[in-house]
Design a protein around this motif. Structure first.
Motif, PDB file in Angstrom:
ATOM      1  N   SER A 127       0.835  -1.210   0.000  1.00 39.58           N
ATOM      2  CA  SER A 127       0.000   0.000   0.000  1.00 39.58           C
ATOM      3  C   SER A 127       0.863   1.250   0.000  1.00 39.58           C
ATOM      4  CB  SER A 127      -0.921   0.007   1.222  1.00 39.58           C
ATOM      5  OG  SER A 127      -1.881  -1.027   1.146  1.00 39.58           O
ATOM      6  N   ARG A 169      -5.194  -0.540   7.485  1.00 40.08           N
ATOM      7  CA  ARG A 169      -4.847  -0.415   6.066  1.00 40.08           C
ATOM      8  C   ARG A 169      -6.099  -0.441   5.192  1.00 40.08           C
ATOM      9  NH1 ARG A 169      -4.648  -4.132   2.174  1.00 40.08           N
ATOM     10  NH2 ARG A 169      -4.889  -5.829   3.695  1.00 40.08           N
ATOM     11  N   LYS A 173      -7.615   2.532   2.802  1.00 45.08           N
ATOM     12  CA  LYS A 173      -7.909   2.254   1.393  1.00 45.08           C
ATOM     13  C   LYS A 173      -9.322   2.709   1.030  1.00 45.08           C
ATOM     14  CE  LYS A 173      -8.335  -1.645  -1.823  1.00 45.08           C
ATOM     15  NZ  LYS A 173      -8.216  -3.125  -1.971  1.00 45.08           N
TER      16      LYS A 173
END
Length: 418
Positions: free
Chosen positions: A131, A278, A282
């Protein structure tokens, strides 16, 4: 790890890990280029998951890890090898075994304890790294975009006398500085995080401000009723639209930078929450992208409407109407380029200005068609008139002849004067 390549994929890219020679051979054979070297320190952070993978970490640290941006080609590769997707993390994983240094065309999921795929913490670290790399790649593309349009965001911001935009300059400096320190240290400690943790508020305020400015520009154009005023408004809108797109691009870039720092901070303070955090980042990133997309697409739709109005008056204003369409197209092209850099799908919105000759020909054809119909109608009317006149003349001649005949015969009631 000999003759094994570990693959991890997400929505943004594909990570390939193994011996340097095997990784390079695999990427070349699949035509995956360019790729980004993850570096030994990044791989070490991925595999820093405890004693269970200590040996694997030691081995892999001596090898290679590369990241490839997800494209239609690399996405096809993921499907080709059938990577196993996790419903929890959203990652596709697999171990591709090779033979005599050559990668074979199938994926076998390793069951050995040393495999990265068997350790949730290591996999979460890998997902975090992917990421971060993807967002940093996006940041670089935005920097290229800003350079391409020859616009320095700080110069744009300084030209705007507004408190919100002034804060943006300071926030950008602090975030850029923190990213530089992170690159040297490889982590984000409490001191670094304290400098940037309030930055998202200022960035969000600037983003909303820029979107409202774009809406205001479109509304001003819609209010113009005269084609001359419309041409002036559209021409004057080109530069401000470009500048506000620059501001939005910088907002997106800084928000990605904050997310990169934030993932490092969560990794240090709450590693068990890393994967969930995470995924949350996103989703939030996609929400920002959708918001920007809706606003800029509304702008382009309005510009297209303006171009349509100009096209409708091209005969009356042969110079100004095409100029309006041209300026509208420039704005649409600029938005399209902006979308590409932010990973937003958009169509080619350019409206083709009709040339004067085309419009004149169209009207000429209509006039000829109308004229032809008029001639036919006139001919029809003339024929009816002639027929009527002929009929009247015939009746008159018959009457005169009958009257003369009566006079010659001396019929009673006749007039003796001829």
């Amino acid at each position: 790890m000999d003759d094994e390549i570990q693959l991890i994929s997400d929505d943004d890219g594909l990570m390939v890990m193994g011996r340097a020679a095997d990784v390079d051979r695999f990427l070349v054979s699949e035509g995956l280029s360019p790729s980004q070297d993850l570096g030994s320190h990044r791989l070490k952070s991925v595999l820093d998951a405890g004693a269970a993978v200590a040996q694997a970490g030691s081995e892999l640290a001596e090898n290679s890890g590369r990241w490839v941006k997800l494209t239609p080609k690399s996405a096809q590769l993921v499907r080709k090898y059938g990577l196993r997707e996790s419903s929890k993390s959203g990652l596709g994983t697999g171990v591709l075994k090779g033979q005599k240094g050559q990668a074979r065309g199938f994926v076998e999921f390793a069951k050995a304890p040393r495999s990265l795929m068997t350790n949730p913490t290591a996999l979460a670290n890998a997902a975090k790294l992917m990421s971060q790399v993807a967002m940093q790649q996006s940041m670089e593309e935005i920097s290229d975009y800003l350079a391409t349009i020859d616009a320095k965001v700080d110069d744009v911001l300084r030209a705007q006398k507004d408190t919100v935009l002034s804060r943006m300059i300071g926030v950008g400096f602090v975030i850029d500085e923190s990213m530089t320190i992170r690159e040297k240290r490889g982590r984000v400690d409490g001191v670094m995080w304290s400098k940037v943790q309030d930055a998202p508020t200022a960035i969000a305020e600037t983003q909303v401000y820029a979107l409202r400015q774009l809406d205001a520009i479109a509304e001003r154009m819609e209010r113009q009723s005269k084609i001359g005023d419309l041409a002036t408004a559209v021409r004057e809108a080109e530069a401000p639209v470009r500048e506000w797109l620059v501001v939005l691009a910088r907002c997106f870039q800084l928000q990605d930078a904050i997310a990169v720092l934030e993932l490092d901070r969560v990794h240090d303070t709450s590693p068990d929450e890393l994967d969930a955090h995470r995924l949350g980042l996103k989703a939030a990133r996609q929400d920002r992208r959708d918001l920007i997309s809706r606003s800029t697409e509304r702008l382009v739709a309005r510009m297209n409407a303006v171009a349509g109005r100009a096209n409708a008056k091209v005969l009356l204003h042969p110079a100004k109407s095409p100029a309006v369409v041209q300026s509208s197209n420039q704005v649409a092209i600029g938005v399209h380029d902006f979308h590409e850099r932010l990973g937003i799908e958009s169509g080619g919105w350019s409206s083709d200005a009709r040339r004067w000759a085309d419009a004149a020909a169209e009207v000429r054809d209509k006039a000829l068609e109308t004229g032809a119909k008029g001639v036919d109608a006139a001919r029809s009317r003339g024929k009816v008139t002639l027929d009527r006149a002929g009929s009247a003349t015939g009746r008159l001649a018959t009457g005169i002849a009958e009257r003369a005949r009566r006079l010659r015969g001396g019929e009673p009631g006749g007039d003796e004067r001829v």
